[in-house]
Design a protein around this motif. Sequence first.
Motif, PDB file in Angstrom:
ATOM      1  N   THR A   1      36.761  44.829  42.452  1.00 46.49           N
ATOM      2  CA  THR A   1      35.683  44.619  42.958  1.00 46.49           C
ATOM      3  C   THR A   1      34.780  45.252  41.637  1.00 46.49           C
TER       4      THR A   1
ATOM      5  N   PRO B   1      29.782  46.561  41.623  1.00 48.57           N
ATOM      6  CA  PRO B   1      28.512  46.106  42.393  1.00 48.57           C
ATOM      7  C   PRO B   1      28.134  44.602  41.900  1.00 48.57           C
TER       8      PRO B   1
ATOM      9  N   GLU C   1      31.867  45.870  47.563  1.00 50.09           N
ATOM     10  CA  GLU C   1      32.425  47.805  47.599  1.00 50.09           C
ATOM     11  C   GLU C   1      31.897  48.699  48.597  1.00 50.09           C
ATOM     12  N   GLU C   2      31.184  48.583  49.195  1.00 54.15           N
ATOM     13  CA  GLU C   2      30.620  48.732  50.769  1.00 54.15           C
ATOM     14  C   GLU C   2      31.257  48.596  51.798  1.00 54.15           C
TER      15      GLU C   2
ATOM     16  N   SER D   1      36.544  49.214  39.476  1.00 56.11           N
ATOM     17  CA  SER D   1      35.407  47.942  39.500  1.00 56.11           C
ATOM     18  C   SER D   1      34.291  48.050  38.197  1.00 56.11           C
TER      19      SER D   1
ATOM     20  N   SER E   1      25.029  54.199  38.322  1.00 54.06           N
ATOM     21  CA  SER E   1      25.898  53.223  38.522  1.00 54.06           C
ATOM     22  C   SER E   1      27.564  53.740  39.637  1.00 54.06           C
TER      23      SER E   1
ATOM     24  N   ARG F   1      27.248  56.224  42.765  1.00 51.71           N
ATOM     25  CA  ARG F   1      27.034  55.239  43.471  1.00 51.71           C
ATOM     26  C   ARG F   1      28.654  54.506  44.228  1.00 51.71           C
ATOM     27  N   SER F   2      29.127  53.157  43.458  1.00 49.01           N
ATOM     28  CA  SER F   2      30.758  52.818  43.358  1.00 49.01           C
ATOM     29  C   SER F   2      31.502  54.029  44.596  1.00 49.01           C
TER      30      SER F   2
ATOM     31  N   ARG G   1      30.205  54.062  48.006  1.00 47.01           N
ATOM     32  CA  ARG G   1      30.580  53.113  48.472  1.00 47.01           C
ATOM     33  C   ARG G   1      31.906  52.404  49.054  1.00 47.01           C
ATOM     34  N   LEU G   2      32.681  53.020  48.067  1.00 47.16           N
ATOM     35  CA  LEU G   2      34.315  53.417  47.905  1.00 47.16           C
ATOM     36  C   LEU G   2      34.592  54.512  48.875  1.00 47.16           C
TER      37      LEU G   2
ATOM     38  N   ILE H   1      37.770  56.441  40.431  1.00 48.59           N
ATOM     39  CA  ILE H   1      37.935  55.288  40.381  1.00 48.59           C
ATOM     40  C   ILE H   1      38.894  55.062  39.246  1.00 48.59           C
TER      41      ILE H   1
ATOM     42  N   VAL I   1      37.309  52.124  35.877  1.00 50.76           N
ATOM     43  CA  VAL I   1      35.734  50.685  35.182  1.00 50.76           C
ATOM     44  C   VAL I   1      35.927  50.516  34.452  1.00 50.76           C
TER      45      VAL I   1
END
Length: 270
Positions: free
Chosen positions: A66, A68, A74-75, A92, A115, A118-119, A122-123, A128, A131
Amino acid sequence: MSDSLHDLHRPLGATGLRVSPLGLGTVKLGRDQGVKYPNGFVIPDDQGARQLLDLARELGINLLDTAPAYGRSEERLGPLLRGQRHDWVIVSKVGEEFDAGQSHFDFSAAHTRRSVERSLRRLETDVIDLVLVHSDGNDLAILEQGEVYPTLAVLKAEGKIRAFGLSGKTVAGGKLALRDGDCAMVTYNLAEQAERAVLDEAAHLGKAILIKKALASGHACLAPGVDPVRASFELIFAHPGVASAIVGTINPLHLSHNVATAAQVIRTTR
């Protein structure tokens, strides 16, 4: 299950992660503007998206890609994957934003950290797995003069990401990304093999390669009677540097065919 990928997971370079040889790309779960596909499509609703993810998991896929820049991907994935986080390796990106039909890029330290955080929100996850820097094509300038790679190294040390790399567009960028990071995502398919040297370098260094545009974004076509999916996977999985190829279909029949074909190709070549 001979037509599934459950027993064909392999190391993602030296990251300690194990991934299915096919990963599911999720741009079509979140964005239908400015995408280069031969046919139009409708973004699936939550029920359709959940069924697609359930099918992928049943078929032995554990890798999700995924970004942004993939609109709402993502969301949407956050709620869809509740209670399943341990079943998935999530990839991501940072660097590219997509707003009002336009991409723009920011490789600064501040934006990189914002970023990633935020990911994570959202996830709905604490970490993660991988990246990647979403390159604008200026791979070497991004890696040599930008702040994004050092910032990702700090985020890895903080435990917010497990690994990092570059989704690039050049051989020189891919090689540098592998030297200083964990992974390069490379275009490699029947029509485009200019970045093959990056795959060779990954095999040499024991680093990870993910293949993007594995089926040439749905454009793969060959001589009559030749299955373009099989021919694509025969090319890709013949290379020892490849960990996984990302396919972006939202069609369950296409996904099942892709998995069955990849499983057959890998079983007959190993």
